[in-house]
Design an enzyme around this catalytic site. Structure first.
Site, PDB file in Angstrom:
ATOM      1  N   TYR A   1       0.818  -1.218   0.000  1.00 23.34           N
ATOM      2  CA  TYR A   1       0.000   0.000   0.000  1.00 23.34           C
ATOM      3  C   TYR A   1       0.849   1.265   0.000  1.00 23.34           C
ATOM      4  CZ  TYR A   1      -4.212  -2.629   1.068  1.00 23.34           C
ATOM      5  OH  TYR A   1      -5.275  -3.492   1.015  1.00 23.34           O
TER       6      TYR A   1
ATOM      7  N   LYS B   1       3.229 -14.442   5.519  1.00 28.42           N
ATOM      8  CA  LYS B   1       3.489 -15.417   4.450  1.00 28.42           C
ATOM      9  C   LYS B   1       5.022 -15.531   4.339  1.00 28.42           C
ATOM     10  CE  LYS B   1       1.627 -17.654   0.904  1.00 28.42           C
ATOM     11  NZ  LYS B   1       1.249 -19.004   1.157  1.00 28.42           N
TER      12      LYS B   1
ATOM     13  N   ASP C   1      -2.445 -18.019   4.467  1.00 29.52           N
ATOM     14  CA  ASP C   1      -3.480 -18.832   3.807  1.00 29.52           C
ATOM     15  C   ASP C   1      -4.091 -19.825   4.790  1.00 29.52           C
ATOM     16  OD1 ASP C   1      -0.726 -19.448   3.415  1.00 29.52           O
ATOM     17  OD2 ASP C   1      -1.260 -21.187   2.229  1.00 29.52           O
TER      18      ASP C   1
ATOM     19  N   ASP D   1      -6.245  -6.775   5.254  1.00 28.36           N
ATOM     20  CA  ASP D   1      -7.384  -6.375   4.441  1.00 28.36           C
ATOM     21  C   ASP D   1      -8.227  -7.608   4.104  1.00 28.36           C
ATOM     22  OD1 ASP D   1      -8.991  -4.749   2.976  1.00 28.36           O
ATOM     23  OD2 ASP D   1      -7.614  -4.470   1.300  1.00 28.36           O
TER      24      ASP D   1
END
Ligand code: NAP
Length: 422
Positions: A161, A231, A285, A309
Site C-alpha cells: 500500500y 506469508k 493462507d 485487508d
C-alpha cells in the site's frame, strides 16, 4: 487556548482531550470532550447523524457529554471549501485526538487519491483495528457465528500500500528492472516484455509498533493469545521479518507477560496461563482456513496491511457483513473511528441502511475515551434492538421472523433500549 480554523467553529461547551504521554497512549479525557465528526458521503449522511444521536444517548445515560465538532471531507468538503480534505478537518482531528468519521467516496478516475488513505497517512494512524464479534439475531453464513470474537490489528502505513510502483512501458520501470537484474543479480527472474513493478516495504519500526499495540490490547483485555499472520515461507525478508520482529518485541519488552506457543506446550502442557498472553504465528493462507474451522481459538491477530485487508473482511462476513462491521484507526495518542463499509451510493439519503457498523465504531471510540460503561450500553442496546426483530433491510432479508425498518427508526429503538438498560 486559541484555535485557528477557517470555516468551522470549535464548540464552546466542550473541553479538549489532552495528551499525558504520547508514546504510552495516555490521554486526559474530560467529562465533556470536543470530538470532531465527519458524517461522510453517500450513506454517511444517513448513518453519521444517526450514530451521533445514539452515542449522545449512551454518554448522557452514563454521566458524560460529547461536544461534537462537525468537520467536512469528501462531498461536504467540496461544498464547504472546494476541497476534498480541508486543512480545518485534518487540524481538528490532529488537535482533538479522538474523532469519528463516516465513509468517504473515492471518485473513480485519475488524480483522485483515496481520502481515507490520505487521512491515515497524514496523521500517522498506523493501526487499523477491527473487532469482529457476533451479535445475537444477525444472520450469518456459518453455523456457529458466536464462536468468533477476534480483534484484528492491521498495519496501516506500509506493505504494497506504500504506493511505490511503476507502470509497464515507462522509463522508470525499465530503470528499476535494470537495477534489479544487473546490479542485484536477479537476471532471470522477471519475464521479458512489458512489466509493472512494485516495492513492498516492511520495516522493523512499522511492524514492532503495530505488534506492540496488539500485545498491549491483549494484556489489557485479558485475551489469551496474539497471532502473527504472515506469508514468511515465501517472502522471508518482508513477511518473515514481520513475524521475527513480533517475537522479538514479545521477548525483549514483555518478559513473562508473553510466552510463545512452544513454551506453552513444553513448560505448561498446553494449559493457558492466567498471567500471560501466548504469542504464536500462522501462515496467512492457513489463517483464512483457521478462522473458519477453529474460530474460537483465535483472539487477537496482528497482520501486515494486505493480509489484514483480506482476513478482516473474511472475518466480517462470518459475523454478518458490512452493515454490522465496526473499525477504528489508531496512532500514538489518537483514534479515528470509522465503519468498515463504504458510502454505498445507491442507498444514499434513503434512510435505509444499517447504522450498526457506524454506531459500533463509535463504541470503540467511547472505549478509547475510557467510557466503558457507555460502550457496553451501546453494544447491549444495539443487540437488544436486533433481537427484537425490527431491523434494517440487510438483516431483514435473511431472517424470516423480522420486520424491516429504516435507519432512523432503528436508531430510535437503540436509544429506547439505552434508556431502558441504563
Ligand atoms: P460499500 O459502500 O461498502 O457498499 C457495498 C455493499 O455493502 C452495499 O451495496 C450493501 O450491500 C452493503 N453495505 C454497505 N454499507 C452497508 C450498511 N451500512 N448497511 C447495510 N449494507 C451495507 O462498497 P463499494 O460500493 O465498493 O464502495 C462505495 C464507495 O465507498 C467507493 O467510493 C469506495 O471507495 C468507498 N469506500 C470508502 C470506505 C471508507 O470511507 N472507509 C471504505 C470502503 C469503500 P447490498 O447491495 O447487498 O445491499
Amino acid at each position: 487556548m486559541d484555535y485557528e480554523y477557517d470555516r468551522v467553529e470549535v464548540p464552546t461547551d466542550g473541553t479538549p482531550v489532552e495528551v499525558i504521554d504520547e508514546e504510552a497512549d495516555e490521554l486526559d479525557v474530560p467529562e465533556d470532550p470536543i470530538v470532531p465528526i465527519i458524517h461522510g458521503d453517500g450513506v454517511g449522511t444517513d448513518v453519521g447523524p444517526t450514530a451521533q444521536r445514539v452515542l449522545d444517548a449512551a454518554a448522557e445515560a452514563t454521566g458524560h457529554e460529547v461536544a461534537w465538532m462537525r468537520v467536512f471531507a469528501g462531498e461536504s468538503g467540496r461544498e464547504q471549501y472546494d476541497e476534498n480534505l480541508p486543512d480545518d478537518t485534518v487540524n481538528a482531528i490532529d488537535e482533538f485526538h479522538v474523532a469519528i468519521k463516516g465513509p468517504l467516496t473515492t471518485p473513480v478516475g485519475a488524480g483522485y487519491r483515496s481520502l481515507n488513505v490520505a487521512l491515515r497517512q497524514t496523521l500517522d494512524f498506523y493501526a487499523n483495528v477491527r473487532p469482529t464479534f457476533h451479535l445475537d439475531g444477525v444472520p450469518s453464513p456459518v453455523s456457529e457465528p458466536g464462536q468468533m470474537d477476534l480483534v484484528t490489528f492491521r498495519e496501516n502505513t506500509e506493505d504494497v500500500y506504500a504506493g511505490i510502483e511503476w507502470e509497464a512501458g515507462t522509463d522508470e520501470v525499465e530503470q528499476v528492472r535494470e537495477f534489479v537484474e544487473d546490479e542485484m543479480g536477479f537476471d532471470e527472474t522477471i519475464h521479458d516484455g512489458p512489466v509493472g513493478i512494485g516495492v513492498k516495504p516492511i520495516s522493523e519500526y512499522g511492524s514492532k509498533r503495530l505488534i506492540r499495540r496488539a500485545i498491549d490490547y491483549a494484556l489489557e483485555h485479558d485475551r489469551d493469545s496474539v497471532t502473527l499472520v504472515h506469508k514468511g515461507n515465501i517472502m522471508k525478508f518482508t513477511e518473515g521479518a514481520f513475524a521475527d520482529w513480533g517475537y522479538e518485541v514479545a521477548k525483549e519488552e514483555y518478559g513473562d507477560e508473553v510466552i510463545t506457543e512452544d513454551t506453552l506446550w513444553e513448560e505448561r502442557d498446553g494449559e493457558q496461563p492466567d498471567d500471560a498472553v501466548v504469542i504464536d504465528d500462522r501462515i496467512a493462507d492457513n489463517m483464512l482456513q483457521q478462522v473458519l474451522t477453529r474460530t474460537d481459538q483465535y483472539d487477537v491477530m496482528a497482520t501486515m496491511n494486505l493480509n489484514g485487508d483480506y482476513i478482516s473482511d473474511a472475518c466480517g462476513a462470518q459475523i454478518g457483513g458490512l452493515g454490522v462491521a465496526p473499525g477504528a484507526n489508531f496512532g500514538d495518542a489518537r483514534c479515528l473511528a470509522e465503519p468498515v463499509h463504504g458510502s454505498a451510493p445507491k442507498y444514499a439519503g434513503q434512510d435505509k441502511v444499517n447504522p450498526t457498523a457506524m454506531i459500533l465504531s463509535g463504541r470503540i471510540m467511547l472505549e478509547y475515551l475510557g467510557w466503558t460503561d457507555a460502550a457496553d450500553l451501546v453494544r447491549d442496546a444495539v443487540e437488544a434492538q436486533i433481537v427484537s426483530g425490527e431491523v434494517t433491510y440487510d438483516i431483514e432479508r435473511n431472517r424470516e421472523d423480522a420486520t424491516r425498518i429504516g435507519t432512523s427508526e432503528f436508531a430510535d429503538g437503540v436509544v429506547d433500549h439505552i434508556e431502558d438498560l441504563a
